[in-house]
Design a protein around this motif. Structure first.
Motif, PDB file in Angstrom:
ATOM      1  N   ARG A 100       0.842  -1.204   0.000  1.00 40.25           N
ATOM      2  CA  ARG A 100       0.000   0.000   0.000  1.00 40.25           C
ATOM      3  C   ARG A 100       0.874   1.250   0.000  1.00 40.25           C
ATOM      4  NH1 ARG A 100      -5.898  -0.621  -0.113  1.00 40.25           N
ATOM      5  NH2 ARG A 100      -6.069  -2.894  -0.250  1.00 40.25           N
ATOM      6  N   TRP A 111      -4.039   3.333  -0.538  1.00 37.99           N
ATOM      7  CA  TRP A 111      -4.427   2.573  -1.713  1.00 37.99           C
ATOM      8  C   TRP A 111      -3.281   1.643  -2.133  1.00 37.99           C
ATOM      9  CZ3 TRP A 111      -3.530   7.665  -1.084  1.00 37.99           C
ATOM     10  CH2 TRP A 111      -2.391   8.208  -1.712  1.00 37.99           C
ATOM     11  N   SER A 112      -3.602   0.657  -2.958  1.00 41.12           N
ATOM     12  CA  SER A 112      -2.569  -0.230  -3.477  1.00 41.12           C
ATOM     13  C   SER A 112      -1.643   0.561  -4.396  1.00 41.12           C
ATOM     14  CB  SER A 112      -3.194  -1.389  -4.254  1.00 41.12           C
ATOM     15  OG  SER A 112      -3.976  -2.202  -3.408  1.00 41.12           O
ATOM     16  N   TRP A 145      -0.961  -6.388   2.391  1.00 37.59           N
ATOM     17  CA  TRP A 145      -2.279  -6.331   2.985  1.00 37.59           C
ATOM     18  C   TRP A 145      -2.991  -7.678   2.885  1.00 37.59           C
ATOM     19  CZ3 TRP A 145      -7.375  -7.010   1.573  1.00 37.59           C
ATOM     20  CH2 TRP A 145      -8.318  -6.550   2.498  1.00 37.59           C
TER      21      TRP A 145
END
Length: 508
Positions: free
Chosen positions: A165, A426-427, A502
């Motif tokens: 992330r 976010w990724s 994650w």
């Protein structure tokens, strides 16, 4: 990844991390020289293990480290308010030990052998410069969209809470390093969101002070109107200590003319600060529509109410011309201010203008331009209309300040404004760039030049999110007090870094 100095990994000290954190958690804490040295060794060990080792998560948060830090910490114990504590410096701020690169290979040899005034103040206050942190190259102004946390010098910074992330930008390395326990504190810089966003997604405290409270001399610039440095720490109290050390007037930076009369011991009163009877405005449109963030924010607002605050819902949307004109101001000032900085660098072989940086990037496109381009640089290099700049600056600052934060505070009789700082991390996607969710209202404080504090308020699926608190110009101390009071009232369980992807954490 290019490193300027190897870290000497201590033989011991990994077990001292809890002691180190406890010893630095309070402004009233006292430490011996041996304790401060041990803390510095622990932080160096964390850098070696989490940043450098091929057996670790390789966070790429720190690009240079000071192996003499333990000895310096021992020597400086009892010296000034920082008392031998260790601080990492974002690599667009000059330090005498290492080059200052802004993440760009064009400045890889930019060894000025001087300290920025804010760094000199930090040292005078008894602080130890532990090293320099990675950042989004050129403080994330080179191209839009970009991938935050990437630079040609330092590679891609990874989020300690989920290493696939993003760390947000541009003070990505500072945010990740503090979250990972690599230093007591760090200095970031912000033009619009570059302290508060990485602090939020990495689960730490970040404070963007009033523009003009901290010197910008010898800091690679974007915008004289909006640039500032500020502290990134684990607690509001620590942020206040660090801000107290670096704040102050600088004859070379006219924006800081009032700083000496506005600075204070910002840690005073934090331990007893109360929200009882304090009217707080909630910017409802800034909450966004992410259900996880909304839920965490609702709990934070409930905590504020439980602590005695009076909550006032405010329905406000800035005039869109504020953002349009901010964009023009930043591009105009990027060319003007960066040219001025580059033209005075000591040494040879340095680019002397934005145009020369653009040409360097083209000549080194395989290393500099693989993941994203330089369209913002190219556009900025063509903007020279001073009259248009003056009009855009006046309008954007009026809409954010006089008709924005100032009017909202006055019309609603509130002491400060709150909102979520942003969404969860976010990724990271180097191919497609960042993905922001349109949550938060930090641009108001950034454009107006007003104080903005973010404090961890919980997590969405293990990913930290922060609570923003914004106040009027020069109300830095009041905002910090409110943040400290919220910290004590907070009921959310904060996530701890797990240094895994994650999916590896949440697959069951």
């Amino acid at each position: 990844m290019l490193r300027f100095a190897s870290v000497v990994a201590p033989q011991s000290c990994l077990l001292l991390l809890a002691t180190a954190l406890a010893a630095t958690a309070s402004p009233a804490s006292a430490a011996s020289s041996a304790q401060r040295a041990a803390e510095a060794e622990t932080y160096l060990a964390a850098i070696a293990r989490l940043d450098d080792s091929d057996k670790g998560p390789q966070l790429n948060a720190v690009i240079a480290a000071n192996p003499a830090a333990p000895a310096e910490a021992a020597r400086l114990t009892g010296s000034g308010p920082l008392d031998g504590r260790t601080v990492l410096i974002k690599d667009n701020i000059e330090t005498r030990e290492w080059p200052t690169t802004a993440g760009s290979l064009a400045l890889a040899a930019n060894r000025t052998n001087r300290d920025a005034p804010l760094v000199a103040r930090l040292r005078d206050a008894g602080g130890v410069v532990l090293g320099k942190t990675n950042l989004s190259e050129w403080a994330n102004i080179r191209h839009s969209p970009s991938t935050s946390g990437w630079s040609a010098i330092g590679g891609l910074t990874r989020n300690p809470h989920a290493i696939d992330r993003n760390t947000c930008g541009s003070s990505s390395g500072s945010g990740a390093a503090i979250a990972a326990g690599m230093a007591w504190g760090a200095i970031g810089t912000e033009t619009d969101g570059s302290i508060t966003c990485p602090a939020s997604v990495n689960g730490i405290v970040g404070f963007k002070p009033t523009v003009g409270l901290v010197s910008r001399t010898h800091v690679v610039p974007i915008s004289a109107s909006q640039d500032t440095a500020g502290p990134m720490t684990r607690t509001v109290a620590d942020a206040a200590i660090l801000l107290s050390a670096i704040a102050g007037s600088d004859p070379a930076d006219t924006a800081t003319a009032e700083a000496d009369t506005r600075k204070a011991d910002f840690s005073q009163g934090l331990a007893t600060a109360s929200l009882a009877g304090v009217r707080i405005g909630v910017l409802t449109r800034a909450i966004g529509n992410h259900p996880g963030v909304s839920k965490v924010f609702a709990q934070a607002v409930a905590d504020l109410k439980a602590a005695g605050a009076e909550i006032v819902a405010i329905d406000f949307q800035p005039d869109s011309s504020m953002y349009r004109d901010e964009s023009f101001v930043l591009r105009y000032e990027l060319r003007r201010d960066l040219n001025a900085y580059l033209s005075t660098l000591p040494g040879t072989g340095m680019p002397r203008s934005l145009s020369e940086v653009i040409e360097f990037n083209r000549a080194n496109a395989d290393k500099e331009l693989r993941w994203f381009g330089q369209d913002t640089f190219i556009a900025a290099d063509k903007i020279t209309d001073a009259d248009a700049h003056a009009k855009a600056r006046a309008n954007s600052q009026k809409l954010a300040g006089e008709l924005g934060i100032d009017k909202l505070l006055a019309d609603n009789n509130v002491a400060l404004l709150v909102a979520p700082t942003g969404g969860p991390a976010w990724s990271t996607d180097l191919v497609s760039g960042d993905r922001f969710l349109g949550i938060g209202a930090g641009s108001l404080a950034a454009i107006a030049g007003y104080p903005h504090l973010t404090v961890p308020m919980g997590a969405v699926e293990g990913l930290p999110v922060g609570l923003s608190m914004m106040g009027a110009k020069w109300q830095d101390h009041a905002v910090l007090k409110a943040g400290a009071a919220y910290e004590r009232a907070r009921t959310a369980v904060l996530p701890q870094p797990r240094f895994k992807r994650w999916g590896e954490q949440h697959s069951k």
